[in-house]
Enzyme design. Structure first.
Site, PDB file in Angstrom:
ATOM      1  N   SER A 105      14.078   1.283  -6.450  1.00  0.00           N
ATOM      2  CA  SER A 105      14.934   2.363  -5.933  1.00  0.00           C
ATOM      3  C   SER A 105      16.366   2.199  -6.423  1.00  0.00           C
ATOM      4  O   SER A 105      17.045   3.185  -6.748  1.00  0.00           O
ATOM      5  CB  SER A 105      14.926   2.351  -4.403  1.00  0.00           C
ATOM      6  OG  SER A 105      13.602   2.400  -3.935  1.00  0.00           O
ATOM      7  N   THR A 126      13.516  -3.883   1.886  1.00  0.00           N
ATOM      8  CA  THR A 126      12.223  -4.317   1.343  1.00  0.00           C
ATOM      9  C   THR A 126      11.840  -5.610   2.043  1.00  0.00           C
ATOM     10  O   THR A 126      12.712  -6.443   2.292  1.00  0.00           O
ATOM     11  CB  THR A 126      12.273  -4.554  -0.181  1.00  0.00           C
ATOM     12  OG1 THR A 126      11.109  -5.300  -0.569  1.00  0.00           O
ATOM     13  CG2 THR A 126      13.497  -5.337  -0.629  1.00  0.00           C
ATOM     14  N   ASP A 128      10.314  -7.914   0.720  1.00  0.00           N
ATOM     15  CA  ASP A 128      10.190  -8.989  -0.278  1.00  0.00           C
ATOM     16  C   ASP A 128      11.382  -9.936  -0.354  1.00  0.00           C
ATOM     17  O   ASP A 128      11.270 -11.042  -0.870  1.00  0.00           O
ATOM     18  CB  ASP A 128       9.968  -8.386  -1.674  1.00  0.00           C
ATOM     19  CG  ASP A 128       8.672  -7.601  -1.772  1.00  0.00           C
ATOM     20  OD1 ASP A 128       7.871  -7.672  -0.830  1.00  0.00           O
ATOM     21  OD2 ASP A 128       8.471  -6.924  -2.800  1.00  0.00           O
TER      22      ASP A 128
HETATM   23  P1  ADP Z   1      11.069  -0.508  -4.448  1.00  0.00           P
HETATM   24  O1  ADP Z   1      12.311   0.274  -4.370  1.00  0.00           O
HETATM   25  O2  ADP Z   1      10.542  -0.899  -3.099  1.00  0.00           O
HETATM   26  O3  ADP Z   1      11.171  -1.661  -5.414  1.00  0.00           O
HETATM   27  P2  ADP Z   1       9.521   0.985  -6.451  1.00  0.00           P
HETATM   28  O4  ADP Z   1       9.619  -0.071  -7.486  1.00  0.00           O
HETATM   29  O5  ADP Z   1       8.217   1.673  -6.293  1.00  0.00           O
HETATM   30  O6  ADP Z   1       9.901   0.445  -4.983  1.00  0.00           O
HETATM   31  O7  ADP Z   1      10.639   2.069  -6.770  1.00  0.00           O
HETATM   32  C1  ADP Z   1      10.830   3.175  -5.916  1.00  0.00           C
HETATM   33  C2  ADP Z   1      11.155   4.381  -6.714  1.00  0.00           C
HETATM   34  O8  ADP Z   1      12.374   4.182  -7.428  1.00  0.00           O
HETATM   35  C3  ADP Z   1      10.157   4.740  -7.810  1.00  0.00           C
HETATM   36  O9  ADP Z   1       9.040   5.414  -7.322  1.00  0.00           O
HETATM   37  C4  ADP Z   1      10.991   5.641  -8.697  1.00  0.00           C
HETATM   38  O10 ADP Z   1      11.117   6.916  -8.152  1.00  0.00           O
HETATM   39  C5  ADP Z   1      12.342   4.920  -8.631  1.00  0.00           C
HETATM   40  N1  ADP Z   1      12.434   4.032  -9.810  1.00  0.00           N
HETATM   41  C6  ADP Z   1      11.836   2.830  -9.976  1.00  0.00           C
HETATM   42  N2  ADP Z   1      12.084   2.345 -11.218  1.00  0.00           N
HETATM   43  C7  ADP Z   1      12.840   3.263 -11.848  1.00  0.00           C
HETATM   44  C8  ADP Z   1      13.402   3.381 -13.159  1.00  0.00           C
HETATM   45  N3  ADP Z   1      13.228   2.431 -14.084  1.00  0.00           N
HETATM   46  N4  ADP Z   1      14.132   4.488 -13.460  1.00  0.00           N
HETATM   47  C9  ADP Z   1      14.316   5.446 -12.526  1.00  0.00           C
HETATM   48  N5  ADP Z   1      13.793   5.413 -11.292  1.00  0.00           N
HETATM   49  C10 ADP Z   1      13.076   4.349 -10.944  1.00  0.00           C
HETATM   50  O1  F6P Z   2       7.763  -4.096  -2.315  1.00  0.00           O
HETATM   51  C1  F6P Z   2       7.149  -4.244  -1.090  1.00  0.00           C
HETATM   52  C2  F6P Z   2       5.681  -4.458  -1.257  1.00  0.00           C
HETATM   53  O2  F6P Z   2       5.147  -4.514   0.037  1.00  0.00           O
HETATM   54  C3  F6P Z   2       5.267  -5.658  -2.084  1.00  0.00           C
HETATM   55  O3  F6P Z   2       5.347  -6.854  -1.345  1.00  0.00           O
HETATM   56  C4  F6P Z   2       3.869  -5.278  -2.480  1.00  0.00           C
HETATM   57  O4  F6P Z   2       3.504  -5.894  -3.695  1.00  0.00           O
HETATM   58  C5  F6P Z   2       3.959  -3.802  -2.669  1.00  0.00           C
HETATM   59  O5  F6P Z   2       5.047  -3.364  -1.907  1.00  0.00           O
HETATM   60  C6  F6P Z   2       2.723  -3.054  -2.249  1.00  0.00           C
HETATM   61  O6  F6P Z   2       2.908  -1.717  -2.543  1.00  0.00           O
HETATM   62  P1  F6P Z   2       1.936  -0.524  -2.084  1.00  0.00           P
HETATM   63  O7  F6P Z   2       2.245  -0.251  -0.641  1.00  0.00           O
HETATM   64  O8  F6P Z   2       2.325   0.602  -2.967  1.00  0.00           O
HETATM   65  O9  F6P Z   2       0.553  -1.019  -2.255  1.00  0.00           O
END
Ligand code: ADP
Ligand code: F6P
Length: 324
Positions: A105, A126, A128
């Site tokens: 995000s 998060t 994590d």
């Molecule tokens: P978290 O924020 O918990 O790490 P995600 O990795 O799924 O969860 O990222 C959440 C959202 O942030 C993605 O679904 C997307 O919309 C946006 N996002 C993630 N990576 C990128 C990226 N490289 N560029 C733009 N938006 C991103």
């Molecule tokens: O980023 C939080 C988290 O719960 C990670 O610990 C885990 O790998 C992932 O999300 C699971 O994602 P999903 O709910 O999309 O299966």
């Protein structure tokens, strides 16, 4: 800064609601309009929003999940998607955006800032705990307590049946949940992605504990650990090498992300929410608000993402001392 938008994105985490509530009520306190975006970046692209006032966020501080809903939005990863999001932000009159989420995000938020010069502030949400610039992310403390309670229950069966349990916990590529919950439940071994533990040393440790009279054991395995192909394969391999141990695997999964936030997460969510609003009003941009030794601090988003969070290897060493 007259209108502030707020969204939750990525994996939900307990404490997100407390943070949304703090954002909304701080906006009210400073006479700013607050717009909630539904389902993270998806809602931003689809223009799914609702104006939030003080009363909109009553009764949510104790609830897990996120009252604004969350999403993983592929479209936001493209420049076209982000352009739509930016145009919607402008059309709704937003002057700044607060993003409550994890590293993905924040990567998106940073792009919105860099490509469109739009003011953004991130709140680490998060379970994590894998962001640099905060000792705790929202939801981490609650998740730790959930894991601890779950493994305490598993231990009853482990003891009653003289079994070895491999318990897989969440954390994507980070071992914080595994390390701290592992220490709290007295794990025989804790397997985390940050430390490469050989299969042989696991077997050695289990044999040693058996010899000392231990009849059951629990190994906590972070989902990102690379010791086995996966936790099930690791369990079979251990059973092949340790015939005397009946082994079971328990994958805790999404129960770790749910539930009522702990006091710590509610207080943290409140502090981060208030500070995020104040930061935007003060003209800050591109920062994550976090906590360090009880103090609220700001870290540039790119540093929060790329700065290496340091796992406390002392905890691992101490966990091994506990198993002598
Ligand atoms: P978290 O924020 O918990 O790490 P995600 O990795 O799924 O969860 O990222 C959440 C959202 O942030 C993605 O679904 C997307 O919309 C946006 N996002 C993630 N990576 C990128 C990226 N490289 N560029 C733009 N938006 C991103
Ligand atoms: O980023 C939080 C988290 O719960 C990670 O610990 C885990 O790998 C992932 O999300 C699971 O994602 P999903 O709910 O999309 O299966």
């Amino acid at each position: 800064m007259n209108t502030i938008a707020v969204l939750t994105s990525g994996g939900d985490a307990p404490g997100m609601n407390s943070s949304i509530r703090a954002v909304v009520r701080s906006c009210a306190h400073y006479n700013k309009k607050c717009i909630g975006i539904i389902r993270g970046y998806s809602g931003l692209i689809e223009n799914d929003t609702k104006v939030l006032n003080t009363r909109s966020v009553r009764g949510i501080i104790n609830r897990g999940g996120t009252f604004l809903y969350s999403a993983r939005c592929e479209e936001f990863k493209s420049i076209e998607g982000r352009k739509k999001a930016y145009e919607n932000l402008k059309a709704m009159g937003a002057d700044g955006l607060i993003i409550i989420g994890g590293d993905g995000s924040f990567t998106g938020a940073l792009k919105l800032k860099d490509e469109f010069n739009f003011p953004v502030i991130g709140i680490p949400g998060t379970i994590d705990n894998d962001l640099f610039g905060t000792s705790h992310t929202l939801g981490y403390d609650t998740a730790l307590n959930t894991v601890m309670d779950a493994i305490d229950k598993i231990r009853d069966t482990a003891i009653s049946h003289h079994r070895l349990f491999l318990v897989e916990v969440m954390g994507a590529d980070a071992g914080y949940i595994a390390l701290n919950s592992g220490l709290a439940i007295g794990a025989q071994e804790i397997l985390i992605p940050e430390v490469n533990m050989s299969f042989d040393s696991i077997i050695k440790s289990l044999k040693k504990s058996k010899k000392s009279g231990k009849t059951s054991s629990i190994i906590v395995v972070a989902e990102g650990d690379k010791t086995g192909k996966n936790v099930f394969e690791l369990a079979s391999k251990i059973e092949e090498n340790l015939l005397k141990y009946e082994t079971r695997v328990s994958v805790l999964g999404h129960i770790q992300r749910g539930g009522s936030p702990t006091c710590f997460d509610r207080v943290l969510g409140t502090q981060l929410g208030v500070k995020a609003v104040e930061a935007l009003i003060e003209g800050k941009n591109g920062l994550m608000v976090g906590i360090d030794n009880g103090k609220i601090i700001f870290t540039p988003l790119n540093k929060a993402l790329k700065g290496k969070t340091k796992i406390n290897k002392e905890l691992l060493r101490m966990s091994q001392i506990m198993n002598t």
